[in-house]
Design a protein around this motif. Structure first.
Motif, PDB file in Angstrom:
ATOM      1  N   ALA A 195     -27.375   9.081  13.493  1.00  0.00           N
ATOM      2  CA  ALA A 195     -26.359   8.102  13.061  1.00  0.00           C
ATOM      3  C   ALA A 195     -25.321   7.836  14.147  1.00  0.00           C
ATOM      4  CB  ALA A 195     -25.674   8.585  11.783  1.00  0.00           C
ATOM      5  N   ASP A 196     -25.031   8.841  14.991  1.00  0.00           N
ATOM      6  CA  ASP A 196     -24.043   8.623  16.053  1.00  0.00           C
ATOM      7  C   ASP A 196     -24.564   7.613  17.075  1.00  0.00           C
ATOM      8  OD1 ASP A 196     -22.274  10.362  14.959  1.00  0.00           O
ATOM      9  OD2 ASP A 196     -22.976  12.093  16.124  1.00  0.00           O
ATOM     10  N   TYR A 197     -25.827   7.781  17.414  1.00  0.00           N
ATOM     11  CA  TYR A 197     -26.433   6.823  18.360  1.00  0.00           C
ATOM     12  C   TYR A 197     -26.436   5.431  17.735  1.00  0.00           C
ATOM     13  CZ  TYR A 197     -29.605   4.688  21.716  1.00  0.00           C
ATOM     14  OH  TYR A 197     -30.148   3.857  22.671  1.00  0.00           O
ATOM     15  N   ALA A 198     -26.827   5.376  16.455  1.00  0.00           N
ATOM     16  CA  ALA A 198     -26.889   4.084  15.766  1.00  0.00           C
ATOM     17  C   ALA A 198     -25.518   3.410  15.764  1.00  0.00           C
ATOM     18  CB  ALA A 198     -27.393   4.278  14.335  1.00  0.00           C
ATOM     19  N   LEU A 199     -24.478   4.182  15.503  1.00  0.00           N
ATOM     20  CA  LEU A 199     -23.137   3.597  15.456  1.00  0.00           C
ATOM     21  C   LEU A 199     -22.746   3.012  16.814  1.00  0.00           C
ATOM     22  CD1 LEU A 199     -20.513   3.003  13.955  1.00  0.00           C
ATOM     23  CD2 LEU A 199     -19.699   5.275  14.602  1.00  0.00           C
TER      24      LEU A 199
END
Ligand code: GUN
Ligand code: FE
Length: 426
Positions: free
Chosen positions: A102-106
């Motif tokens: 999710a961090d990469y996606a954000l």
């Protein structure tokens, strides 16, 4: 902001494919986010509305991108020495697997949405990845961008790395249901879910059947890929021998128009029975010329589709397509149509600039309703374009200035205002 105002300047739109309407030093009226038409003199009934004087700048409808992959934005302009299936295996799938994080996606989706906000695009149909939670992050970012968009959690349950295969143990389609319900709970104003089987080679019959049921239950639109590449088409023939043609493999599961808005990207090789079914079912074609060049898919016979009366818009298809620029998509569409005409079919007249502009605005806009024109009753999606930094000693007529702005890519630096549904984005 108040969604009732008047823009004054040089106004362009394409009410019909072959007609570029040009009104110099005119007014386009927006009332409660809805266009009330173009006028040389402001009608008395609109006399109280504030006028935004754009001087000698150009005013045109916002661009509609009917097909773009948000998770592929991060690597656009790289990995172009492949055809479709190898490109998916070597470039697209490894990148999309990163969106389990999710961090990469954000981080990635924030950059994507920032660029979409700054672009000429006012509406878009967008692919996420298989990851429902990350695709909700994409929806959050898009909601903040000011654009109107459909965002799809991608579905795939075969023929991909394990990290991208949905787990049937959770119930086929269960995460898609969760994605839809969660997105509805969030109450987005501009951002809606769309059913997104990646393409037939990625989806078993069981998954397609579940998606068809979910589509009907929630009454959602559909987006996918169709007849893009010869190897892909042969794969579909082997995987779904019962299907009469590629598109029939969607239609069997209620994922090919017939009451639901459905957009299929590419359609480079759609034979007459497929075209006939698309016409009958009211399926939109997203023509993606940049992608079709980069991954060597071919050139879609857009002139033939237009003559047949199919619904057609343009897509950037980042990152098969190089750039999110819809100005570039317009000129690419014209340029590939010239090669198609010269090399393949001398009866398929090249697209003109007004025709390509029509596809990028009113053509694709129809997927969203009354969108893409300054006719009375259309959603007020507009761009204000300043071409003065690109100086020339020769005074150009305004129509030439508009054409030049597309070919020179002035959407990158020349956009000074953008409105969606009458709301000012910048
Ligand atoms: N077909 C299935 N997936 C894709 C994709 O990500 N891009 C393109 N261009 N075609 C596809
Ligand atoms: Fe695509």
């Amino acid at each position: 902001m108040n969604r009732s105002f008047i823009l004054k300047g040089n106004i362009f739109h394409t009410p019909e494919p072959d007609r570029l309407a040009v009104r110099e030093n005119a007014h386009v009226v927006c009332e409660d986010g809805v266009c009330r038409g173009v006028f040389d003199i402001i009608p008395e009934r609109y006399g109280v509305l504030p006028v935004i004087d754009c001087g000698d700048k150009m005013i045109l409808p916002g661009m509609v991108d009917l097909h773009i992959h948000a998770p592929q934005f991060a690597y656009r302009g790289t990995g172009m020495d492949y055809e479709l299936i190898e490109w998916l295996d070597n470039i697209a799938f490894p990148e999309e697997a990163l969106y389990a994080d999710a961090d990469y996606a954000l981080r990635a989706y924030t950059q994507f949405a920032d660029r979409m906000r700054a672009s000429a695009t006012t509406r878009a149909a967008i692919f996420g990845t298989v990851h429902a939670a990350s695709t909700l992050i994409l929806m959050d970012r898009m909601e903040n961008s000011g654009l109107v968009s459909y965002v799809g959690k991608v579905n795939m349950d075969r023929d991909a790395p394990p990290a991208l295969i949905e787990d049937p143990a959770e119930g086929v389609g269960a995460d898609t249901r969760w994605f839809i319900e969660e997105s509805e709970r969030r109450g987005y104003r501009h951002t809606k879910p769309i059913i997104t089987p990646r393409f037939v080679p990625s989806c078993t019959d069981a998954l397609m059947e579940a998606l068809g049921e979910i589509r009907a239950e929630y009454d959602l639109p559909v987006q996918s890929h169709l007849s893009e590449n010869p190897i892909e088409i042969e794969l579909v023939r082997q995987l779904v021998p019962r299907a009469a043609f590629y598109g029939d493999a969607y239609d069997r599961f209620g994922l090919f128009g017939r009451g639901s808005n459905t957009v299929m990207a590419h359609c480079v090789y759609s034979a007459p029975p497929e075209v006939e079914r698309m016409k009958r079912n009211g399926v939109w074609v997203a023509h993606c010329p940049s992608s079709n060049m980069n991954i060597a898919s071919g050139v879609a016979p857009v002139r033939r589709y237009m003559d047949e009366g199919l619904r057609i818009g343009l897509g950037t298809d980042v990152a098969g397509g190089t750039s999110e620029s819809m100005f570039r998509a317009v000129t690419d569409a014209i340029q590939v149509s010239k090669l198609y005409w010269r090399y393949i079919d001398l009866d398929a007249k090249p697209l003109t600039f007004p025709e390509a502009l029509y596809l990028a605005t009113k053509g694709g806009g129809s997927f969203f309703g009354k969108v893409g024109s300054f006719e009375e009753g259309y959603a007020f999606d507009a761009l204000v374009l300043d071409d003065s930094a690109e100086s020339t000693p020769r005074p150009l007529p305004v129509r030439s200035r508009l054409e030049r702005a597309f070919y020179l890519g002035l959407d990158r630096d020349g956009l000074v205002m953008k409105f969606v549904d009458g709301e000012r984005v910048f």
